[in-house]
Design an enzyme around this catalytic site. Structure first.
Site, PDB file in Angstrom:
ATOM      1  CG  LEU A 172       2.581  12.923  -4.844  1.00 39.61           C
ATOM      2  CD1 LEU A 172       1.337  13.682  -5.035  1.00 39.61           C
ATOM      3  CD2 LEU A 172       2.976  12.898  -3.233  1.00 39.61           C
ATOM      4  CG  HIS A 220       2.540  10.404  -0.851  1.00 42.16           C
ATOM      5  ND1 HIS A 220       3.481   9.916  -1.728  1.00 42.16           N
ATOM      6  CD2 HIS A 220       3.077  10.939   0.065  1.00 42.16           C
ATOM      7  CE1 HIS A 220       4.706  10.081  -1.148  1.00 42.16           C
ATOM      8  NE2 HIS A 220       4.453  10.601  -0.161  1.00 42.16           N
TER       9      HIS A 220
HETATM   10  N1  LIG Z   1       3.496   3.529   2.038  1.00 43.34           N
HETATM   11  C1  LIG Z   1       3.007   4.459   2.767  1.00 43.34           C
HETATM   12  N2  LIG Z   1       1.442   4.304   3.218  1.00 43.34           N
HETATM   13  C2  LIG Z   1       0.895   5.262   4.094  1.00 43.34           C
HETATM   14  N3  LIG Z   1       1.429   6.509   4.191  1.00 43.34           N
HETATM   15  C3  LIG Z   1       2.647   6.811   3.504  1.00 43.34           C
HETATM   16  C4  LIG Z   1       3.430   5.984   2.871  1.00 43.34           C
HETATM   17  N4  LIG Z   1       4.623   6.272   2.468  1.00 43.34           N
HETATM   18  C5  LIG Z   1       4.547   7.690   3.031  1.00 43.34           C
HETATM   19  N5  LIG Z   1       3.310   8.087   3.593  1.00 43.34           N
HETATM   20  C6  LIG Z   1       2.951   9.087   4.184  1.00 43.34           C
HETATM   21  O1  LIG Z   1       2.816  10.324   3.184  1.00 43.34           O
HETATM   22  C7  LIG Z   1       3.166  11.405   3.903  1.00 43.34           C
HETATM   23  C8  LIG Z   1       4.381  12.029   3.194  1.00 43.34           C
HETATM   24  O2  LIG Z   1       5.378  11.217   3.055  1.00 43.34           O
HETATM   25  P1  LIG Z   1       6.613  11.571   2.251  1.00 43.34           P
HETATM   26  O3  LIG Z   1       6.309  12.554   1.071  1.00 43.34           O
HETATM   27  O4  LIG Z   1       7.719  11.707   3.137  1.00 43.34           O
HETATM   28  O5  LIG Z   1       6.666  10.133   1.442  1.00 43.34           O
HETATM   29  P2  LIG Z   1       7.689   9.030   1.796  1.00 43.34           P
HETATM   30  O6  LIG Z   1       7.064   8.125   0.740  1.00 43.34           O
HETATM   31  O7  LIG Z   1       7.546   8.570   2.986  1.00 43.34           O
HETATM   32  O8  LIG Z   1       8.805   9.543   1.352  1.00 43.34           O
HETATM   33  P3  LIG Z   1      10.277   9.093   1.951  1.00 43.34           P
HETATM   34  O9  LIG Z   1       9.873   7.793   2.701  1.00 43.34           O
HETATM   35  O10 LIG Z   1      11.185   8.760   0.899  1.00 43.34           O
HETATM   36  O11 LIG Z   1      10.702  10.414   2.736  1.00 43.34           O
HETATM   37  C9  LIG Z   1       3.659  11.216   5.227  1.00 43.34           C
HETATM   38  O12 LIG Z   1       2.588  11.343   6.014  1.00 43.34           O
HETATM   39  C10 LIG Z   1       3.804   9.582   5.274  1.00 43.34           C
HETATM   40  O13 LIG Z   1       3.835   8.911   6.501  1.00 43.34           O
END
Ligand SMILES: Nc1ncnc2c1ncn2[C@@H]1O[C@H](COP(=O)(O)OP(=O)(O)OP(=O)(O)O)[C@@H](O)[C@H]1O
Ligand SMILES: CC(C)(CO)[C@@H](O)C(=O)[O-]
Ligand code: BAL
Length: 281
Positions: free
Chosen positions: A33, A37
Protein backbone atom coordinates in the site's frame (compact mmCIF):
# COMPACT_ATOMS: atom_id res chain seq x y z
CA UNK A 1 -9.49 -3.04 12.78
CA UNK A 2 -10.79 -6.55 12.28
CA UNK A 3 -8.82 -9.06 10.21
CA UNK A 4 -11.06 -11.30 8.10
CA UNK A 5 -9.76 -14.20 6.05
CA UNK A 6 -12.88 -16.06 4.90
CA UNK A 7 -15.77 -15.12 2.63
CA UNK A 8 -18.18 -16.13 5.39
CA UNK A 9 -16.52 -13.83 7.93
CA UNK A 10 -16.53 -10.94 5.44
CA UNK A 11 -20.18 -11.50 4.59
CA UNK A 12 -21.14 -11.68 8.28
CA UNK A 13 -19.21 -8.49 9.05
CA UNK A 14 -20.81 -6.38 6.32
CA UNK A 15 -24.32 -7.85 6.74
CA UNK A 16 -24.23 -7.01 10.46
CA UNK A 17 -23.28 -3.44 9.57
CA UNK A 18 -26.02 -3.26 6.92
CA UNK A 19 -28.67 -4.52 9.35
CA UNK A 20 -27.59 -1.80 11.80
CA UNK A 21 -28.28 0.76 9.08
CA UNK A 22 -24.62 1.44 8.39
CA UNK A 23 -23.12 2.18 5.00
CA UNK A 24 -20.44 -0.23 3.78
CA UNK A 25 -17.47 0.87 1.64
CA UNK A 26 -15.13 -1.54 -0.15
CA UNK A 27 -11.57 -0.77 -1.29
CA UNK A 28 -10.15 -3.66 -3.35
CA UNK A 29 -6.33 -3.75 -3.56
CA UNK A 30 -3.44 -6.08 -4.16
CA UNK A 31 -1.45 -4.68 -1.23
CA UNK A 32 2.00 -3.04 -1.00
CA UNK A 33 0.00 0.00 0.00
CA UNK A 34 0.93 3.60 -0.74
CA UNK A 35 -0.82 6.98 -0.51
CA UNK A 36 -2.89 6.21 -3.63
CA UNK A 37 -4.52 3.29 -1.79
CA UNK A 38 -4.83 5.21 1.49
CA UNK A 39 -6.64 8.01 -0.32
CA UNK A 40 -9.24 5.43 -1.42
CA UNK A 41 -9.66 4.29 2.19
CA UNK A 42 -10.01 7.88 3.40
CA UNK A 43 -12.56 8.67 0.69
CA UNK A 44 -14.49 5.53 1.68
CA UNK A 45 -14.43 6.47 5.35
CA UNK A 46 -15.73 9.95 4.55
CA UNK A 47 -18.86 8.38 3.02
CA UNK A 48 -19.29 5.06 4.83
CA UNK A 49 -19.53 3.88 8.44
CA UNK A 50 -17.53 0.73 7.86
CA UNK A 51 -14.70 0.37 5.35
CA UNK A 52 -13.38 -2.98 4.20
CA UNK A 53 -10.04 -3.00 2.39
CA UNK A 54 -9.16 -6.23 0.63
CA UNK A 55 -5.61 -7.32 -0.06
CA UNK A 56 -5.40 -10.17 -2.53
CA UNK A 57 -2.77 -10.65 -5.21
CA UNK A 58 -5.22 -12.13 -7.67
CA UNK A 59 -3.51 -14.85 -9.75
CA UNK A 60 -6.19 -14.90 -12.46
CA UNK A 61 -5.45 -11.35 -13.62
CA UNK A 62 -1.73 -11.85 -14.19
CA UNK A 63 -0.80 -12.70 -17.76
CA UNK A 64 2.87 -12.95 -16.80
CA UNK A 65 3.96 -15.53 -14.21
CA UNK A 66 7.13 -13.61 -13.34
CA UNK A 67 5.11 -10.44 -12.68
CA UNK A 68 2.91 -12.46 -10.28
CA UNK A 69 5.92 -14.00 -8.55
CA UNK A 70 7.68 -10.64 -8.12
CA UNK A 71 4.56 -8.68 -7.09
CA UNK A 72 5.47 -7.00 -3.76
CA UNK A 73 3.87 -8.59 -0.70
CA UNK A 74 4.29 -6.77 2.64
CA UNK A 75 1.27 -7.79 4.76
CA UNK A 76 2.47 -6.48 8.14
CA UNK A 77 3.39 -3.02 6.81
CA UNK A 78 0.05 -2.86 4.95
CA UNK A 79 -2.00 -3.73 8.02
CA UNK A 80 -0.25 -1.00 10.04
CA UNK A 81 -1.20 1.66 7.46
CA UNK A 82 -4.86 0.79 7.09
CA UNK A 83 -6.37 1.45 10.52
CA UNK A 84 -5.05 5.05 10.82
CA UNK A 85 -6.53 5.77 7.35
CA UNK A 86 -10.00 4.76 8.57
CA UNK A 87 -10.21 1.11 7.55
CA UNK A 88 -12.42 -0.88 9.93
CA UNK A 89 -11.78 -4.36 8.50
CA UNK A 90 -9.07 -5.95 6.38
CA UNK A 91 -9.98 -8.91 4.17
CA UNK A 92 -6.96 -11.06 3.29
CA UNK A 93 -8.20 -14.33 1.79
CA UNK A 94 -6.03 -17.18 0.54
CA UNK A 95 -6.12 -18.22 -3.10
CA UNK A 96 -8.06 -21.35 -2.04
CA UNK A 97 -10.66 -19.19 -0.27
CA UNK A 98 -11.23 -17.02 -3.34
CA UNK A 99 -11.00 -19.88 -5.82
CA UNK A 100 -12.22 -23.11 -4.13
CA UNK A 101 -12.12 -24.63 -7.60
CA UNK A 102 -10.54 -23.36 -10.81
CA UNK A 103 -12.75 -20.67 -12.34
CA UNK A 104 -14.17 -21.28 -15.82
CA UNK A 105 -15.95 -17.93 -16.00
CA UNK A 106 -15.33 -15.88 -19.16
CA UNK A 107 -16.23 -12.21 -19.53
CA UNK A 108 -16.21 -10.35 -22.81
CA UNK A 109 -16.30 -6.58 -22.49
CA UNK A 110 -16.29 -6.03 -26.24
CA UNK A 111 -14.51 -2.97 -27.57
CA UNK A 112 -13.76 -1.75 -24.04
CA UNK A 113 -11.21 -4.50 -23.56
CA UNK A 114 -9.84 -4.78 -27.11
CA UNK A 115 -7.59 -1.75 -26.53
CA UNK A 116 -4.68 -0.79 -24.29
CA UNK A 117 -4.39 -2.98 -21.15
CA UNK A 118 -6.93 -5.47 -22.48
CA UNK A 119 -5.07 -5.82 -25.78
CA UNK A 120 -1.62 -6.07 -24.18
CA UNK A 121 -2.49 -8.26 -21.18
CA UNK A 122 -4.60 -11.14 -22.52
CA UNK A 123 -7.01 -12.41 -19.88
CA UNK A 124 -6.22 -9.56 -17.50
CA UNK A 125 -9.69 -8.04 -17.36
CA UNK A 126 -11.31 -11.45 -17.19
CA UNK A 127 -9.37 -12.00 -13.96
CA UNK A 128 -10.14 -8.51 -12.65
CA UNK A 129 -13.88 -8.86 -13.39
CA UNK A 130 -13.94 -12.32 -11.80
CA UNK A 131 -12.32 -11.30 -8.54
CA UNK A 132 -14.15 -7.97 -8.30
CA UNK A 133 -17.50 -9.76 -8.84
CA UNK A 134 -16.62 -12.19 -6.07
CA UNK A 135 -15.66 -9.35 -3.72
CA UNK A 136 -18.90 -7.51 -4.52
CA UNK A 137 -20.94 -10.63 -3.74
CA UNK A 138 -19.04 -11.37 -0.54
CA UNK A 139 -19.07 -7.82 0.85
CA UNK A 140 -22.26 -6.36 -0.73
CA UNK A 141 -20.87 -2.81 -0.34
CA UNK A 142 -22.93 0.32 -0.88
CA UNK A 143 -19.91 1.89 -2.56
CA UNK A 144 -16.64 0.57 -3.99
CA UNK A 145 -13.61 2.81 -4.51
CA UNK A 146 -11.11 2.62 -7.38
CA UNK A 147 -8.23 4.78 -8.63
CA UNK A 148 -8.12 6.79 -11.84
CA UNK A 149 -4.61 5.42 -12.41
CA UNK A 150 -6.33 2.31 -13.77
CA UNK A 151 -8.73 4.23 -16.02
CA UNK A 152 -9.62 1.28 -18.25
CA UNK A 153 -10.17 -0.94 -15.21
CA UNK A 154 -12.75 1.54 -13.88
CA UNK A 155 -14.54 1.57 -17.25
CA UNK A 156 -14.65 -2.24 -17.27
CA UNK A 157 -15.92 -2.38 -13.68
CA UNK A 158 -18.64 0.18 -14.40
CA UNK A 159 -19.77 -1.99 -17.33
CA UNK A 160 -19.65 -5.08 -15.07
CA UNK A 161 -21.82 -3.36 -12.44
CA UNK A 162 -24.37 -2.33 -15.09
CA UNK A 163 -24.44 -5.72 -16.82
CA UNK A 164 -24.77 -7.77 -13.62
CA UNK A 165 -27.02 -5.26 -11.82
CA UNK A 166 -24.78 -4.95 -8.77
CA UNK A 167 -26.63 -2.64 -6.39
CA UNK A 168 -23.70 -0.39 -5.55
CA UNK A 169 -21.98 2.83 -6.59
CA UNK A 170 -18.50 2.95 -8.11
CA UNK A 171 -16.47 5.92 -6.88
CA UNK A 172 -13.33 6.95 -8.80
CA UNK A 173 -10.56 8.82 -6.97
CA UNK A 174 -7.78 10.87 -8.62
CA UNK A 175 -4.27 9.54 -9.27
CA UNK A 176 -1.90 10.33 -6.41
CA UNK A 177 1.62 11.17 -7.59
CA UNK A 178 5.11 11.48 -6.15
CA UNK A 179 6.49 15.04 -5.96
CA UNK A 180 8.17 14.56 -9.37
CA UNK A 181 4.90 13.48 -11.02
CA UNK A 182 5.41 9.70 -11.08
CA UNK A 183 2.09 7.98 -10.40
CA UNK A 184 2.32 5.99 -7.17
CA UNK A 185 2.27 2.28 -7.87
CA UNK A 186 3.12 -0.81 -5.88
CA UNK A 187 5.49 -1.79 -8.66
CA UNK A 188 7.56 1.42 -8.26
CA UNK A 189 9.51 -0.23 -5.45
CA UNK A 190 10.99 -2.58 -8.05
CA UNK A 191 12.61 0.32 -9.97
CA UNK A 192 16.38 0.60 -9.45
CA UNK A 193 17.92 4.09 -9.06
CA UNK A 194 18.55 4.78 -12.78
CA UNK A 195 15.06 3.59 -13.72
CA UNK A 196 13.49 5.63 -10.91
CA UNK A 197 15.33 8.73 -12.19
CA UNK A 198 13.81 8.26 -15.65
CA UNK A 199 10.31 7.31 -14.45
CA UNK A 200 8.87 10.89 -14.16
CA UNK A 201 9.23 11.13 -17.95
CA UNK A 202 6.02 9.07 -18.27
CA UNK A 203 3.93 11.78 -16.63
CA UNK A 204 5.87 14.57 -18.39
CA UNK A 205 5.07 12.99 -21.75
CA UNK A 206 1.39 12.74 -20.82
CA UNK A 207 1.25 16.37 -19.69
CA UNK A 208 2.95 17.53 -22.91
CA UNK A 209 0.46 15.45 -24.91
CA UNK A 210 -2.45 16.89 -22.90
CA UNK A 211 -1.27 20.42 -23.73
CA UNK A 212 -1.20 19.49 -27.42
CA UNK A 213 -4.73 18.04 -27.21
CA UNK A 214 -5.93 21.30 -25.67
CA UNK A 215 -4.32 23.18 -28.57
CA UNK A 216 -6.17 20.96 -31.05
CA UNK A 217 -3.08 19.13 -32.39
CA UNK A 218 -4.45 16.04 -34.25
CA UNK A 219 -4.41 12.76 -32.23
CA UNK A 220 -2.00 10.98 -34.61
CA UNK A 221 0.53 13.78 -34.23
CA UNK A 222 0.15 13.85 -30.43
CA UNK A 223 0.69 10.10 -30.29
CA UNK A 224 3.73 10.17 -32.58
CA UNK A 225 5.39 12.94 -30.53
CA UNK A 226 4.82 11.07 -27.25
CA UNK A 227 6.07 7.80 -28.75
CA UNK A 228 9.20 9.49 -30.07
CA UNK A 229 10.03 11.10 -26.70
CA UNK A 230 9.63 7.79 -24.87
CA UNK A 231 11.57 5.79 -27.47
CA UNK A 232 14.48 8.26 -27.26
CA UNK A 233 15.10 7.24 -23.63
CA UNK A 234 17.36 4.15 -23.69
CA UNK A 235 16.04 2.71 -20.39
CA UNK A 236 12.42 2.90 -21.57
CA UNK A 237 10.54 0.58 -23.88
CA UNK A 238 7.12 2.03 -24.66
CA UNK A 239 4.36 -0.56 -25.07
CA UNK A 240 1.58 1.76 -26.19
CA UNK A 241 0.59 5.42 -26.19
CA UNK A 242 -3.08 6.05 -26.89
CA UNK A 243 -5.24 9.11 -27.45
CA UNK A 244 -8.75 7.82 -26.80
CA UNK A 245 -12.32 8.82 -26.01
CA UNK A 246 -12.38 8.92 -22.21
CA UNK A 247 -15.65 7.00 -21.99
CA UNK A 248 -15.57 4.47 -24.84
CA UNK A 249 -11.73 4.14 -24.72
CA UNK A 250 -11.66 3.89 -28.50
CA UNK A 251 -8.65 5.51 -30.23
CA UNK A 252 -9.44 8.89 -31.78
CA UNK A 253 -8.76 10.03 -35.33
CA UNK A 254 -10.32 13.43 -34.65
CA UNK A 255 -11.65 15.13 -31.52
CA UNK A 256 -15.40 15.10 -30.94
CA UNK A 257 -16.67 18.41 -29.54
CA UNK A 258 -17.63 18.22 -25.86
CA UNK A 259 -16.18 14.75 -25.28
CA UNK A 260 -13.35 14.15 -22.81
CA UNK A 261 -10.12 12.61 -24.05
CA UNK A 262 -7.90 10.21 -22.11
CA UNK A 263 -4.18 9.90 -22.82
CA UNK A 264 -2.88 6.53 -21.69
CA UNK A 265 0.48 4.82 -21.85
CA UNK A 266 2.27 1.68 -20.74
CA UNK A 267 6.04 1.31 -20.75
CA UNK A 268 8.70 -1.07 -19.53
CA UNK A 269 11.37 0.53 -17.41
CA UNK A 270 14.23 -1.56 -16.02
CA UNK A 271 12.14 -4.73 -16.19
CA UNK A 272 9.09 -3.11 -14.56
CA UNK A 273 5.88 -2.42 -16.47
CA UNK A 274 4.20 0.87 -15.54
CA UNK A 275 0.99 2.55 -16.72
CA UNK A 276 -0.33 6.09 -16.38
CA UNK A 277 -2.99 8.36 -17.87
CA UNK A 278 -4.21 11.95 -17.95
CA UNK A 279 -7.72 13.09 -18.81
CA UNK A 280 -8.44 16.24 -20.84
CA UNK A 281 -12.02 17.40 -20.20
N1 LIG B 1 -1.36 6.39 -7.55
C1 LIG B 1 -2.61 6.03 -7.34
N2 LIG B 1 -3.57 6.95 -7.15
C2 LIG B 1 -4.86 6.58 -6.94
N3 LIG B 1 -5.29 5.31 -6.93
C3 LIG B 1 -4.37 4.36 -7.12
C4 LIG B 1 -3.01 4.65 -7.35
N4 LIG B 1 -2.32 3.49 -7.50
C5 LIG B 1 -3.24 2.52 -7.40
N5 LIG B 1 -4.46 3.02 -7.16
C6 LIG B 1 -5.71 2.28 -7.03
O1 LIG B 1 -5.63 1.39 -5.96
C7 LIG B 1 -6.43 0.24 -6.22
C8 LIG B 1 -5.59 -0.97 -6.01
O2 LIG B 1 -4.56 -0.98 -6.97
P1 LIG B 1 -3.28 -1.90 -6.89
O3 LIG B 1 -3.29 -2.64 -5.60
O4 LIG B 1 -3.13 -2.64 -8.15
O5 LIG B 1 -2.14 -0.84 -6.74
P2 LIG B 1 -1.12 -0.29 -7.76
O6 LIG B 1 -0.21 0.62 -7.04
O7 LIG B 1 -1.88 0.16 -8.97
O8 LIG B 1 -0.26 -1.52 -8.10
P3 LIG B 1 0.33 -1.89 -9.47
O9 LIG B 1 0.16 -0.76 -10.42
O10 LIG B 1 1.74 -2.19 -9.20
O11 LIG B 1 -0.53 -3.08 -9.82
C9 LIG B 1 -6.90 0.38 -7.67
O12 LIG B 1 -8.22 0.89 -7.67
C10 LIG B 1 -5.94 1.38 -8.23
O13 LIG B 1 -6.46 2.11 -9.32
C1 LIG C 1 -9.16 -4.14 -8.51
C2 LIG C 1 -8.08 -5.16 -8.15
C3 LIG C 1 -7.83 -5.12 -6.65
C4 LIG C 1 -8.61 -6.55 -8.49
O1 LIG C 1 -7.68 -7.53 -8.17
C5 LIG C 1 -6.78 -4.89 -8.93
O2 LIG C 1 -6.97 -5.01 -10.30
C6 LIG C 1 -6.13 -3.59 -8.57
O3 LIG C 1 -5.44 -3.60 -7.57
O4 LIG C 1 -6.31 -2.58 -9.28
N1 BAL D 1 -3.60 -2.07 -10.81
C1 BAL D 1 -3.96 -3.11 -11.75
C2 BAL D 1 -3.57 -4.42 -11.24
C3 BAL D 1 -2.59 -5.13 -12.10
O1 BAL D 1 -1.65 -4.51 -12.60
O2 BAL D 1 -2.74 -6.34 -12.28
Amino acid sequence: MQILTTAAALHAYTETARRAGQRVGLVPTMGALHDGHLQLVQAARAQCNVVVASIFVNPTQFNNAEDFRLYPRVPEADAALLAPAGCTALFTPSVEEMYPRPTVLRFDFGDLERVMEGAHRPGHFNGVATVVSKLFHMARPHQAFFGQKDWQQVAIIRQLVADLSFDLEIVTCPTIREADGLAMSSRNCRLDAPARAVAPLLHQVLEAAAAQVRQGVPPAQVKAAADATLAAEPLLTPEYVEVADAETLQPLDVYAPGRAVVLCLAAHLGGVRLIDNVVVE
